[in-house]
Scaffold this motif. Structure first.
Motif, mmCIF file in Angstrom:
data_model
loop_
_atom_site.group_PDB
_atom_site.id
_atom_site.type_symbol
_atom_site.label_atom_id
_atom_site.label_comp_id
_atom_site.label_asym_id
_atom_site.label_seq_id
_atom_site.Cartn_x
_atom_site.Cartn_y
_atom_site.Cartn_z
ATOM 1 N N ASP A 19 -19.086 17.172 -43.329
ATOM 2 C CA ASP A 19 -17.635 16.919 -43.233
ATOM 3 C C ASP A 19 -16.956 17.709 -42.116
ATOM 4 O OD1 ASP A 19 -17.628 15.085 -45.303
ATOM 5 O OD2 ASP A 19 -17.404 16.666 -46.820
ATOM 6 N N ARG A 20 -17.744 18.158 -41.165
ATOM 7 C CA ARG A 20 -17.168 18.879 -40.022
ATOM 8 C C ARG A 20 -17.495 18.116 -38.738
ATOM 9 N NH1 ARG A 20 -13.664 23.002 -41.540
ATOM 10 N NH2 ARG A 20 -14.430 23.847 -43.490
ATOM 11 N N CYS A 21 -16.520 18.056 -37.823
ATOM 12 C CA CYS A 21 -16.764 17.457 -36.518
ATOM 13 C C CYS A 21 -17.466 18.502 -35.644
ATOM 14 C CB CYS A 21 -15.437 17.034 -35.896
ATOM 15 S SG CYS A 21 -15.656 16.234 -34.307
ATOM 16 N N ILE A 22 -18.626 18.115 -35.119
ATOM 17 C CA ILE A 22 -19.495 19.060 -34.402
ATOM 18 C C ILE A 22 -19.750 18.562 -32.981
ATOM 19 C CG2 ILE A 22 -21.791 20.141 -34.392
ATOM 20 C CD1 ILE A 22 -20.164 20.782 -36.902
ATOM 21 N N LEU A 23 -19.644 19.453 -32.023
ATOM 22 C CA LEU A 23 -20.148 19.196 -30.668
ATOM 23 C C LEU A 23 -21.230 20.215 -30.382
ATOM 24 C CD1 LEU A 23 -17.150 18.895 -28.169
ATOM 25 C CD2 LEU A 23 -18.216 17.103 -29.492
ATOM 26 N N LYS A 24 -22.245 19.799 -29.650
ATOM 27 C CA LYS A 24 -23.227 20.783 -29.177
ATOM 28 C C LYS A 24 -23.202 20.809 -27.650
ATOM 29 C CE LYS A 24 -28.020 22.148 -29.018
ATOM 30 N NZ LYS A 24 -29.414 21.712 -29.172
#
Ligand code: SF4
Length: 181
Positions: A147-152
């Motif tokens: 439920d978290r927006c993630i960028l790598k």
């Protein structure tokens, strides 16, 4: 006030922690830098020599590049924070072992829960292994995880000597601006 109390409590618990061997060689626990209420939370790797000496995350050369990235993203001070996967420096700057990442993960999860960012930016592979060990992500990944927006993106240290990566990273961040603006 309640949030600040909870953050203070978890940070006290980190200072007292002896859950893994890294506490045996640490000078200062390296806990957090930035806002108590960030839109964007960066997760780095492990503290290095400068961080161990000062207790401040990203205070060396990689920190200068992280500052450049934050500036490029036009993030005001109240909108960002940075934490590491483990809070104690691994000897000789080796990568944290899997058991160390696991031992420190409850602190990382609690920091994420309390800081409650809109966006988490994983700075490199160690951050990904700590946050989502069963969910490998390539550079440039954009996903919803837990439920978290993630960028790598690349860790700032990986940009020090490689100009082409910087160009790619800034182009990617331009494409993703809608996520924090
Ligand atoms: S790295 Fe984390 S789990 Fe290990 S001793 Fe330090 S604070 Fe505790």
């Amino acid at each position: 006030m309640m949030l600040n109390n909870e953050l203070s409590a978890i940070e006290d618990a980190i200072r007292d922690c002896q859950r893994c061997e890294l506490h045996e060689t640490v000078t200062n626990k390296v806990i957090r830098k930035g806002s108590d209420d960030p839109k964007v939370l960066f997760i780095g790797e492990a503290p290095g020599k400068n961080e161990d000496e000062t207790g401040v995350p990203f205070c060396g050369r990689a920190g200068t590049i992280l500052d450049e990235i934050i500036g490029y993203m036009d993030l005001p001070d109240e909108d960002w924070a940075v934490v590491n996967t483990v809070k104690c420096r691994p000897p000789k700057n080796r990568n944290p072992h899997k058991m160390e990442l696991q031992s420190c993960k409850p602190f990382l999860i609690k920091q994420i829960e309390l800081l409650d960012p809109d966006l988490i930016i994983l700075l490199g592979n160690t951050a990904q292994k700590a946050f989502c060990p069963d969910h490998p992500l390539e550079w440039g990944a954009t996903e919803m995880i837990e439920d978290r927006c993630i960028l790598k993106i690349y860790h700032p240290a990986a940009l020090i000597y490689t100009r082409s990566r910087r160009v790619d990273q800034y182009r990617f961040l331009d494409e993703q601006r809608h996520l924090w603006q």
